[in-house]
Scaffold this motif. Sequence first.
Motif, PDB file in Angstrom:
ATOM      1  N   ALA A 149     -13.703  18.809  -1.094  1.00  0.00           N
ATOM      2  CA  ALA A 149     -14.924  18.565  -0.236  1.00  0.00           C
ATOM      3  C   ALA A 149     -14.435  17.747   0.915  1.00  0.00           C
ATOM      4  O   ALA A 149     -15.119  17.570   1.787  1.00  0.00           O
ATOM      5  N   ASN A 150     -13.528  16.886   0.852  1.00  0.00           N
ATOM      6  CA  ASN A 150     -13.000  16.017   1.765  1.00  0.00           C
ATOM      7  C   ASN A 150     -12.107  16.748   2.906  1.00  0.00           C
ATOM      8  O   ASN A 150     -11.369  15.887   3.890  1.00  0.00           O
ATOM      9  N   VAL A 151     -12.182  18.022   3.061  1.00  0.00           N
ATOM     10  CA  VAL A 151     -11.161  18.855   3.899  1.00  0.00           C
ATOM     11  C   VAL A 151     -12.251  19.928   4.755  1.00  0.00           C
ATOM     12  O   VAL A 151     -13.033  20.578   4.289  1.00  0.00           O
ATOM     13  N   HIS A 152     -12.222  19.553   6.258  1.00  0.00           N
ATOM     14  CA  HIS A 152     -12.764  20.583   7.167  1.00  0.00           C
ATOM     15  C   HIS A 152     -11.992  21.494   7.632  1.00  0.00           C
ATOM     16  O   HIS A 152     -10.926  20.951   8.390  1.00  0.00           O
ATOM     17  N   VAL A 153     -11.960  22.799   7.629  1.00  0.00           N
ATOM     18  CA  VAL A 153     -10.777  23.668   7.936  1.00  0.00           C
ATOM     19  C   VAL A 153     -11.340  24.234   9.171  1.00  0.00           C
ATOM     20  O   VAL A 153     -12.091  24.606   9.425  1.00  0.00           O
ATOM     21  N   LEU A 154     -10.225  24.132  10.240  1.00  0.00           N
ATOM     22  CA  LEU A 154     -10.478  24.701  11.640  1.00  0.00           C
ATOM     23  C   LEU A 154      -9.550  25.607  11.966  1.00  0.00           C
ATOM     24  O   LEU A 154      -8.509  25.350  11.998  1.00  0.00           O
ATOM     25  N   LEU A 155      -9.830  26.788  11.723  1.00  0.00           N
ATOM     26  CA  LEU A 155      -9.245  28.047  12.296  1.00  0.00           C
ATOM     27  C   LEU A 155      -8.980  28.177  13.775  1.00  0.00           C
ATOM     28  O   LEU A 155      -9.944  28.631  14.419  1.00  0.00           O
ATOM     29  N   ASP A 156      -7.744  28.133  14.200  1.00  0.00           N
ATOM     30  CA  ASP A 156      -7.680  28.385  15.690  1.00  0.00           C
ATOM     31  C   ASP A 156      -5.910  28.537  15.881  1.00  0.00           C
ATOM     32  O   ASP A 156      -5.098  28.258  15.045  1.00  0.00           O
ATOM     33  N   ARG A 157      -5.583  29.122  16.923  1.00  0.00           N
ATOM     34  CA  ARG A 157      -4.363  29.537  17.206  1.00  0.00           C
ATOM     35  C   ARG A 157      -3.932  29.051  18.664  1.00  0.00           C
ATOM     36  O   ARG A 157      -4.881  29.115  19.630  1.00  0.00           O
ATOM     37  N   GLY A 158      -2.663  28.538  18.890  1.00  0.00           N
ATOM     38  CA  GLY A 158      -2.435  27.770  20.107  1.00  0.00           C
ATOM     39  C   GLY A 158      -1.838  29.022  20.970  1.00  0.00           C
ATOM     40  O   GLY A 158      -2.005  30.150  20.711  1.00  0.00           O
ATOM     41  N   PRO A 159      -1.592  28.479  22.260  1.00  0.00           N
ATOM     42  CA  PRO A 159      -1.407  27.341  22.914  1.00  0.00           C
ATOM     43  C   PRO A 159      -2.860  26.580  23.191  1.00  0.00           C
ATOM     44  O   PRO A 159      -3.781  27.242  23.277  1.00  0.00           O
ATOM     45  N   TYR A 160      -2.787  25.212  22.979  1.00  0.00           N
ATOM     46  CA  TYR A 160      -3.831  24.225  22.896  1.00  0.00           C
ATOM     47  C   TYR A 160      -3.849  23.622  24.409  1.00  0.00           C
ATOM     48  O   TYR A 160      -2.558  23.481  25.219  1.00  0.00           O
ATOM     49  N   THR A 161      -4.734  23.017  24.906  1.00  0.00           N
ATOM     50  CA  THR A 161      -4.873  22.120  26.064  1.00  0.00           C
ATOM     51  C   THR A 161      -5.246  20.789  25.617  1.00  0.00           C
ATOM     52  O   THR A 161      -5.683  20.425  24.773  1.00  0.00           O
ATOM     53  N   VAL A 162      -4.726  20.030  26.651  1.00  0.00           N
ATOM     54  CA  VAL A 162      -4.595  18.358  26.505  1.00  0.00           C
ATOM     55  C   VAL A 162      -6.263  17.966  26.450  1.00  0.00           C
ATOM     56  O   VAL A 162      -6.698  17.163  25.480  1.00  0.00           O
ATOM     57  N   ALA A 163      -6.988  18.688  27.553  1.00  0.00           N
ATOM     58  CA  ALA A 163      -8.375  18.362  27.439  1.00  0.00           C
ATOM     59  C   ALA A 163      -9.250  18.695  25.898  1.00  0.00           C
ATOM     60  O   ALA A 163     -10.023  18.088  25.436  1.00  0.00           O
ATOM     61  N   GLY A 164      -8.913  20.058  25.596  1.00  0.00           N
ATOM     62  CA  GLY A 164      -9.367  20.440  24.162  1.00  0.00           C
ATOM     63  C   GLY A 164      -9.095  19.673  23.114  1.00  0.00           C
ATOM     64  O   GLY A 164      -9.796  19.338  22.211  1.00  0.00           O
ATOM     65  N   GLU A 165      -7.692  19.023  23.074  1.00  0.00           N
ATOM     66  CA  GLU A 165      -7.287  18.169  21.898  1.00  0.00           C
ATOM     67  C   GLU A 165      -7.838  16.984  22.215  1.00  0.00           C
ATOM     68  O   GLU A 165      -8.266  16.428  20.963  1.00  0.00           O
ATOM     69  N   ARG A 166      -7.966  16.287  23.222  1.00  0.00           N
ATOM     70  CA  ARG A 166      -8.529  15.164  23.296  1.00  0.00           C
ATOM     71  C   ARG A 166     -10.240  15.376  22.991  1.00  0.00           C
ATOM     72  O   ARG A 166     -10.915  14.362  22.137  1.00  0.00           O
ATOM     73  N   ALA A 167     -10.901  16.327  23.422  1.00  0.00           N
ATOM     74  CA  ALA A 167     -12.136  16.678  22.949  1.00  0.00           C
ATOM     75  C   ALA A 167     -12.367  16.396  21.327  1.00  0.00           C
ATOM     76  O   ALA A 167     -13.351  15.878  20.739  1.00  0.00           O
ATOM     77  N   LEU A 168     -11.411  17.366  20.969  1.00  0.00           N
ATOM     78  CA  LEU A 168     -11.282  17.515  19.441  1.00  0.00           C
ATOM     79  C   LEU A 168     -11.449  16.156  18.629  1.00  0.00           C
ATOM     80  O   LEU A 168     -11.946  15.710  17.573  1.00  0.00           O
ATOM     81  N   ILE A 169     -10.419  15.253  18.978  1.00  0.00           N
ATOM     82  CA  ILE A 169     -10.055  14.148  18.510  1.00  0.00           C
ATOM     83  C   ILE A 169     -11.418  13.131  18.529  1.00  0.00           C
ATOM     84  O   ILE A 169     -11.715  12.291  17.722  1.00  0.00           O
ATOM     85  N   ARG A 170     -12.082  13.079  19.727  1.00  0.00           N
ATOM     86  CA  ARG A 170     -13.161  12.080  19.800  1.00  0.00           C
ATOM     87  C   ARG A 170     -14.426  12.773  19.200  1.00  0.00           C
ATOM     88  O   ARG A 170     -15.111  12.152  18.578  1.00  0.00           O
ATOM     89  N   GLU A 171     -14.734  14.082  19.023  1.00  0.00           N
ATOM     90  CA  GLU A 171     -15.762  14.951  18.351  1.00  0.00           C
ATOM     91  C   GLU A 171     -15.586  14.615  16.709  1.00  0.00           C
ATOM     92  O   GLU A 171     -16.630  14.261  16.275  1.00  0.00           O
ATOM     93  N   HIS A 172     -14.316  14.544  16.361  1.00  0.00           N
ATOM     94  CA  HIS A 172     -14.307  14.198  14.701  1.00  0.00           C
ATOM     95  C   HIS A 172     -13.879  12.860  14.498  1.00  0.00           C
ATOM     96  O   HIS A 172     -13.704  12.382  13.180  1.00  0.00           O
ATOM     97  N   ARG A 173     -13.780  11.995  15.434  1.00  0.00           N
ATOM     98  CA  ARG A 173     -13.501  10.598  15.056  1.00  0.00           C
ATOM     99  C   ARG A 173     -12.372  10.144  14.464  1.00  0.00           C
ATOM    100  O   ARG A 173     -12.107   9.545  13.552  1.00  0.00           O
ATOM    101  N   LEU A 174     -11.186  11.074  15.075  1.00  0.00           N
ATOM    102  CA  LEU A 174      -9.955  10.899  14.189  1.00  0.00           C
ATOM    103  C   LEU A 174      -9.270   9.665  14.517  1.00  0.00           C
ATOM    104  O   LEU A 174      -9.148   9.213  15.391  1.00  0.00           O
ATOM    105  N   ASP A 175      -8.473   9.236  13.277  1.00  0.00           N
ATOM    106  CA  ASP A 175      -7.808   8.148  13.245  1.00  0.00           C
ATOM    107  C   ASP A 175      -6.386   8.123  13.272  1.00  0.00           C
ATOM    108  O   ASP A 175      -5.432   7.262  13.817  1.00  0.00           O
ATOM    109  N   VAL A 176      -5.712   9.326  12.992  1.00  0.00           N
ATOM    110  CA  VAL A 176      -4.211   9.438  12.790  1.00  0.00           C
ATOM    111  C   VAL A 176      -3.999  10.788  12.733  1.00  0.00           C
ATOM    112  O   VAL A 176      -4.724  11.756  12.249  1.00  0.00           O
TER     113      VAL A 176
END
Length: 250
Positions: free
Chosen positions: A171-198
């Motif tokens: 229950a404490n896991v949210h799975v995100l299915l995705d394949r790179g390559p990734y963009t810095v803007a996309g990764e930045r938005a993902l970190i902010r959206e999910h309020r990630l700490d580490v």
Amino acid sequence: MRRVLILGGTAEARALAAELNGQGVHVVSSLAGRVTNPRLPVGEVREGGFGGPDGLAAWLAAERIDAVVDATHPFAARMTASAAEAARRTGVPLLVLRRPGWREGPGDAWQRVGSLEAAATRLTEGTWSATAGPVRVFLTTGRRSLPVFTGLAGVWLLARSVDPPEPPIPANVHVLLDRGPYTVAGERALIREHRLDVLVTKDSGGRMTTAKLVAARELGLPVIMVDRPPLPSGVRLVTTVDAAAAWVQG
């Protein structure tokens, strides 16, 4: 015509297969078959395991392979060990092709650990979250590593992978299915959206997934970096496709 076995479905493996095919080498690319709809290299392709060093040694002899290039993922330690043992038994030359690992730069906040288990332990030891509630972890170590990190007290995981992990999903896991390559803007938005700490990741190297490290640096996110497993003793290593192609032709 030389016959060469390339192990792995990495970008480097595909590039080497294309280069050698263009030079008139008969290439057999071997994929583990663990990824759905993999990007296929040019030339002959086989999928599935060999059955350990015994099976690989028998296959090398039966197929009259002249050389083996292990271009698997830097963390495919079992396959690399099997290739080294099979090469030793058969006398077939072996080369390991690995892209360089990542290096920490100014502004990075990395903590290097020697294993996935050590990374999981580090999560429970540190103070990662600036707010009340569980530490929110961006986990990019692959779906097969998920069991190492589940069941940790006070930890919530955003686990990104190409293919779904095997159920049940905690229950404490949210799975995100995705394949790179990734963009810095996309990764930045993902970190902010999910309020990630580490961020927890493997030292895979390469450019396809460096965007997460840049985004972590920009946002001041700490990174737990899992070091690569050591190579078997006596194995020759190169870090570029050109060097591997020259070795095959030499």
